[in-house]
Design an enzyme around this catalytic site. Structure first.
Site, PDB file in Angstrom:
ATOM      1  N   ASP A  51      40.089  40.778   9.118  1.00 24.55           N
ATOM      2  CA  ASP A  51      39.414  40.020   8.054  1.00 24.55           C
ATOM      3  C   ASP A  51      40.350  39.865   6.854  1.00 24.55           C
ATOM      4  OD1 ASP A  51      39.302  42.612   7.180  1.00 24.55           O
ATOM      5  OD2 ASP A  51      37.145  42.656   6.809  1.00 24.55           O
ATOM      6  N   SER A  52      41.572  40.399   6.969  1.00 27.87           N
ATOM      7  CA  SER A  52      42.623  40.112   5.983  1.00 27.87           C
ATOM      8  C   SER A  52      42.940  38.611   6.001  1.00 27.87           C
ATOM      9  CB  SER A  52      43.883  40.932   6.271  1.00 27.87           C
ATOM     10  OG  SER A  52      44.253  40.813   7.637  1.00 27.87           O
ATOM     11  N   ASP A  90      37.869  41.597  13.828  1.00 25.81           N
ATOM     12  CA  ASP A  90      37.098  42.312  12.805  1.00 25.81           C
ATOM     13  C   ASP A  90      35.701  41.739  12.639  1.00 25.81           C
ATOM     14  OD1 ASP A  90      38.509  44.452  11.768  1.00 25.81           O
ATOM     15  OD2 ASP A  90      39.557  43.245  10.256  1.00 25.81           O
ATOM     16  N   LYS A 120      36.276  45.385  15.725  1.00 24.33           N
ATOM     17  CA  LYS A 120      36.578  46.505  14.821  1.00 24.33           C
ATOM     18  C   LYS A 120      35.630  46.430  13.634  1.00 24.33           C
ATOM     19  CE  LYS A 120      40.485  46.693  12.085  1.00 24.33           C
ATOM     20  NZ  LYS A 120      39.925  46.746  10.721  1.00 24.33           N
ATOM     21  N   GLU A 189      43.707  53.738   7.318  1.00 25.79           N
ATOM     22  CA  GLU A 189      44.455  52.968   6.314  1.00 25.79           C
ATOM     23  C   GLU A 189      44.700  53.799   5.057  1.00 25.79           C
ATOM     24  OE1 GLU A 189      42.991  49.003   5.698  1.00 25.79           O
ATOM     25  OE2 GLU A 189      44.343  48.641   4.000  1.00 25.79           O
TER      26      GLU A 189
HETATM   27  O1  KIV Z   1      42.051  43.109   8.290  1.00 23.63           O
HETATM   28  C1  KIV Z   1      43.102  43.693   8.560  1.00 23.63           C
HETATM   29  O2  KIV Z   1      44.195  43.113   8.592  1.00 23.63           O
HETATM   30  C2  KIV Z   1      43.041  45.117   8.832  1.00 23.63           C
HETATM   31  C3  KIV Z   1      44.340  45.857   8.877  1.00 23.63           C
HETATM   32  C4  KIV Z   1      44.788  46.117   7.497  1.00 23.63           C
HETATM   33  C5  KIV Z   1      44.254  47.095   9.674  1.00 23.63           C
HETATM   34  O3  KIV Z   1      41.989  45.664   8.986  1.00 23.63           O
END
Ligand code: KIV
Length: 271
Positions: A51-52, A90, A120, A189
């Site tokens: 979700d980044s 995510d 996730k 993290e």
């Molecule tokens: O959303 C993401 O990129 C993440 C990573 C930082 C593990 O959850």
């Protein structure tokens, strides 16, 4: 037999075997078809459709605004490209917290509409009911503890988590809880390296770190950060493998010059 059918797809079972034999797991994010194809062909083990995307793709300050539909769009684009890596998508903020039935229906939508391998989500005991319900439908789940960007408004900062004993203890208990529930792996993290190693040694499932030191079972980075596309973000844990921002700006600058000077297109570049 076609070339593609010879590719041995990474599975959650293979990740567990990698941990058992001490082989480190390499994971990176991707959000679109073209990048995911390159990352997969380079031999990455796991691709996270994080979700980044909310930050690096859409330019939001946090991961909170990204929607389930948007994550599904990114997830589908990545899955369309990937032949070998395990793909994890995510669950975005607001689609699984506090309501396990909603969590299951969000996870089912992701599985059906993206064809990803796993999902996730962030949190431990607070979301365990959701984790269990998603797992009960046969959907592989990866946990995420330590700094949890979806809870930034509760934490207030993106600083290192679990430095204090009480928080470290809760994190270890949450990790065990997620393993007992049936998660196939956990992302940790931004926590002290020593704690990362303790968690990894306490669990049978793989523990993948981002700023969690070298004692865990694998590493994950955001692809835009490690390639040097994003420039302002420079945490200590980030190793930049390229300065793609400079390369892209250089190439675009060159193109602009060529267009302005009428050097492009030349005779061979037209019909
Ligand atoms: O959303 C993401 O990129 C993440 C990573 C930082 C593990 O959850």
């Amino acid at each position: 037999m076609s070339v593609h059918s010879e590719i041995r797809k990474v599975t959650t079972h293979r990740l567990a075997e990698m941990k058992q034999r001490g082989e480190k797991i390499a994971m990176l994010t991707s959000y679109d078809f073209s990048m995911a194809q390159l990352v997969d062909e380079a031999g990455i083990d796991v691709i996270l459709v994080g979700d980044s995307a909310s930050n690096v793709f859409a330019g939001n300050q946090t991961t909170l605004p990204i929607t389930l539909d948007q994550m599904i769009y990114h997830g589908r684009s990545v899955v369309n490209a990937v032949k070998r890596a395990l793909v994890v998508v995510d669950l975005p903020f607001g689609t699984y917290q506090g309501n396990s039935k909603k969590a299951l229906s969000s996870a089912i939508r992701i599985m059906k509409e993206t064809a990803t391998d796993a999902v996730k989500l962030e949190g431990g005991s607070e979301v365990i009911e959701s984790v269990e319900r998603i797992l009960s439908a046969g959907i592989p789940v990866m946990g995420h503890l330590g700094l949890m960007p979806q809870s930034i408004n509760k934490f207030g900062t993106y600083s290192v988590r679990a430095r204090e004993e009480a928080e470290a203890e809760k994190l270890l208990n949450d990790a065990k809880l997620l393993e007992e529930a049936g998660c196939f792996g956990i992302v940790l993290e931004k926590i002290p390296a020593q704690l990362g190693e303790i968690v990894s040694k306490s669990l049978r499932i793989p523990v993948i770190g981002i700023g969690a030191g070298g004692g865990v079972d694998g590493q994950v980075l955001v692809i835009h950060d490690m390639l040097g596309i994003t420039q302002q973000f420079s945490p200590r844990f980030l190793r930049r493998y390229h300065n793609l921002a400079a390369e892209i700006k250089g190439a675009v600058g060159h193109y602009i010059e060529d267009v302005k000077s009428a050097d492009f297109p030349n005779e061979k570049e037209q019909y």
